[in-house]
Design a protein around this motif. Structure first.
Motif, PDB file in Angstrom:
ATOM      1  N   UNK A 129      -0.711  13.428 -15.283  1.00  0.00           N
ATOM      2  CA  UNK A 129       0.468  13.884 -16.014  1.00  0.00           C
ATOM      3  C   UNK A 129       0.488  13.398 -17.460  1.00  0.00           C
ATOM      4  N   UNK A 130      -0.345  12.383 -17.762  1.00  0.00           N
ATOM      5  CA  UNK A 130      -0.326  11.790 -19.101  1.00  0.00           C
ATOM      6  C   UNK A 130      -1.737  11.649 -19.660  1.00  0.00           C
ATOM      7  N   UNK A 131      -1.829  11.598 -20.988  1.00  0.00           N
ATOM      8  CA  UNK A 131      -3.098  11.289 -21.637  1.00  0.00           C
ATOM      9  C   UNK A 131      -3.369   9.794 -21.447  1.00  0.00           C
TER      10      UNK A 131
ATOM     11  N   UNK B 219       0.838  -1.204   0.000  1.00  0.00           N
ATOM     12  CA  UNK B 219       0.000   0.000   0.000  1.00  0.00           C
ATOM     13  C   UNK B 219       0.871   1.251   0.000  1.00  0.00           C
ATOM     14  N   UNK B 220       1.911   1.239   0.803  1.00  0.00           N
ATOM     15  CA  UNK B 220       2.815   2.392   0.873  1.00  0.00           C
ATOM     16  C   UNK B 220       3.485   2.638  -0.482  1.00  0.00           C
ATOM     17  N   UNK B 221       3.911   1.558  -1.162  1.00  0.00           N
ATOM     18  CA  UNK B 221       4.564   1.685  -2.459  1.00  0.00           C
ATOM     19  C   UNK B 221       3.604   2.250  -3.507  1.00  0.00           C
ATOM     20  N   UNK B 222       2.373   1.733  -3.531  1.00  0.00           N
ATOM     21  CA  UNK B 222       1.395   2.205  -4.521  1.00  0.00           C
ATOM     22  C   UNK B 222       1.016   3.657  -4.254  1.00  0.00           C
ATOM     23  N   UNK B 223       0.827   4.012  -2.996  1.00  0.00           N
ATOM     24  CA  UNK B 223       0.485   5.410  -2.679  1.00  0.00           C
ATOM     25  C   UNK B 223       1.602   6.370  -3.082  1.00  0.00           C
ATOM     26  N   UNK B 224       2.846   5.928  -2.977  1.00  0.00           N
ATOM     27  CA  UNK B 224       3.959   6.800  -3.354  1.00  0.00           C
ATOM     28  C   UNK B 224       3.995   7.048  -4.857  1.00  0.00           C
ATOM     29  N   UNK B 225       3.349   6.182  -5.638  1.00  0.00           N
ATOM     30  CA  UNK B 225       3.330   6.327  -7.089  1.00  0.00           C
ATOM     31  C   UNK B 225       2.151   7.153  -7.593  1.00  0.00           C
ATOM     32  N   UNK B 226       1.226   7.508  -6.718  1.00  0.00           N
ATOM     33  CA  UNK B 226       0.075   8.308  -7.145  1.00  0.00           C
ATOM     34  C   UNK B 226       0.535   9.697  -7.552  1.00  0.00           C
ATOM     35  N   UNK B 227      -0.096  10.266  -8.568  1.00  0.00           N
ATOM     36  CA  UNK B 227       0.263  11.625  -8.986  1.00  0.00           C
ATOM     37  C   UNK B 227       0.036  12.615  -7.853  1.00  0.00           C
ATOM     38  N   UNK B 228       0.929  13.576  -7.767  1.00  0.00           N
ATOM     39  CA  UNK B 228       0.810  14.601  -6.734  1.00  0.00           C
ATOM     40  C   UNK B 228       0.921  15.973  -7.376  1.00  0.00           C
ATOM     41  N   UNK B 229       0.363  16.953  -6.721  1.00  0.00           N
ATOM     42  CA  UNK B 229       0.425  18.314  -7.217  1.00  0.00           C
ATOM     43  C   UNK B 229      -0.621  18.583  -8.284  1.00  0.00           C
ATOM     44  N   UNK B 230      -0.535  19.746  -8.904  1.00  0.00           N
ATOM     45  CA  UNK B 230      -1.524  20.096  -9.930  1.00  0.00           C
ATOM     46  C   UNK B 230      -1.334  19.255 -11.192  1.00  0.00           C
ATOM     47  N   UNK B 231      -2.435  18.945 -11.835  1.00  0.00           N
ATOM     48  CA  UNK B 231      -2.382  18.190 -13.082  1.00  0.00           C
ATOM     49  C   UNK B 231      -1.897  19.060 -14.227  1.00  0.00           C
ATOM     50  N   UNK B 232      -1.477  18.416 -15.283  1.00  0.00           N
ATOM     51  CA  UNK B 232      -0.999  19.138 -16.459  1.00  0.00           C
ATOM     52  C   UNK B 232      -2.129  19.313 -17.469  1.00  0.00           C
ATOM     53  N   UNK B 233      -2.028  20.356 -18.268  1.00  0.00           N
ATOM     54  CA  UNK B 233      -2.990  20.585 -19.338  1.00  0.00           C
ATOM     55  C   UNK B 233      -2.638  19.766 -20.567  1.00  0.00           C
ATOM     56  N   UNK B 234      -1.337  19.466 -20.726  1.00  0.00           N
ATOM     57  CA  UNK B 234      -0.862  18.693 -21.872  1.00  0.00           C
ATOM     58  C   UNK B 234      -0.033  17.511 -21.368  1.00  0.00           C
ATOM     59  N   UNK B 235      -0.098  16.403 -22.093  1.00  0.00           N
ATOM     60  CA  UNK B 235       0.604  15.175 -21.737  1.00  0.00           C
ATOM     61  C   UNK B 235       2.116  15.418 -21.704  1.00  0.00           C
ATOM     62  N   UNK B 236       2.772  14.925 -20.658  1.00  0.00           N
ATOM     63  CA  UNK B 236       4.216  15.133 -20.552  1.00  0.00           C
ATOM     64  C   UNK B 236       5.001  14.253 -21.528  1.00  0.00           C
ATOM     65  N   UNK B 237       4.372  13.232 -22.104  1.00  0.00           N
ATOM     66  CA  UNK B 237       5.067  12.360 -23.048  1.00  0.00           C
ATOM     67  C   UNK B 237       4.861  12.784 -24.501  1.00  0.00           C
TER      68      UNK B 237
END
Length: 88
Positions: A58-60, A23-41
């Motif tokens: 962070x991604x489409x 659970x700790x590992x999965x929670x650490x992978x959740x996106x944090x902060x404001x979302x992006x308007x455009x995909x980072x990839x």
């Protein structure tokens, strides 16, 4: 009833610890902060509905599916293997 070196509830303690670590590992992978308007990839616009549904996105969808399929190769610690080796 446990015998040998293992105390009562030792197996359940190992199970609980494994779940807690997962659970700790999965929670650490959740996106944090404001979302992006455009995909980072791929730089495609991320729809407003997706940004609302997934805070910190962070991604489409297409790029996120590729990212999820690649995975991170996490194997974790094999507590069962450790216990088996102690019983021999």
């Amino acid at each position: 009833m446990a015998t040998g070196w293992a105390g009562d509830g030792a197996v359940q303690d190992q199970i609980d610890a494994t779940i807690k670590d997962g659970i700790k590992r999965v929670r650490s992978q959740l996106p944090q902060g404001p979302g992006l308007l455009r995909c980072e990839d791929c730089d495609e616009k991320i729809p407003a509905a997706r940004r609302k549904a997934v805070p910190g996105v962070r991604r489409c969808v297409s790029c996120q599916e590729i990212h999820d399929a690649e995975g991170d190769g996490f194997s974790g610690y094999n507590r069962r293997g450790s216990k088996d080796s102690q019983l021999r």
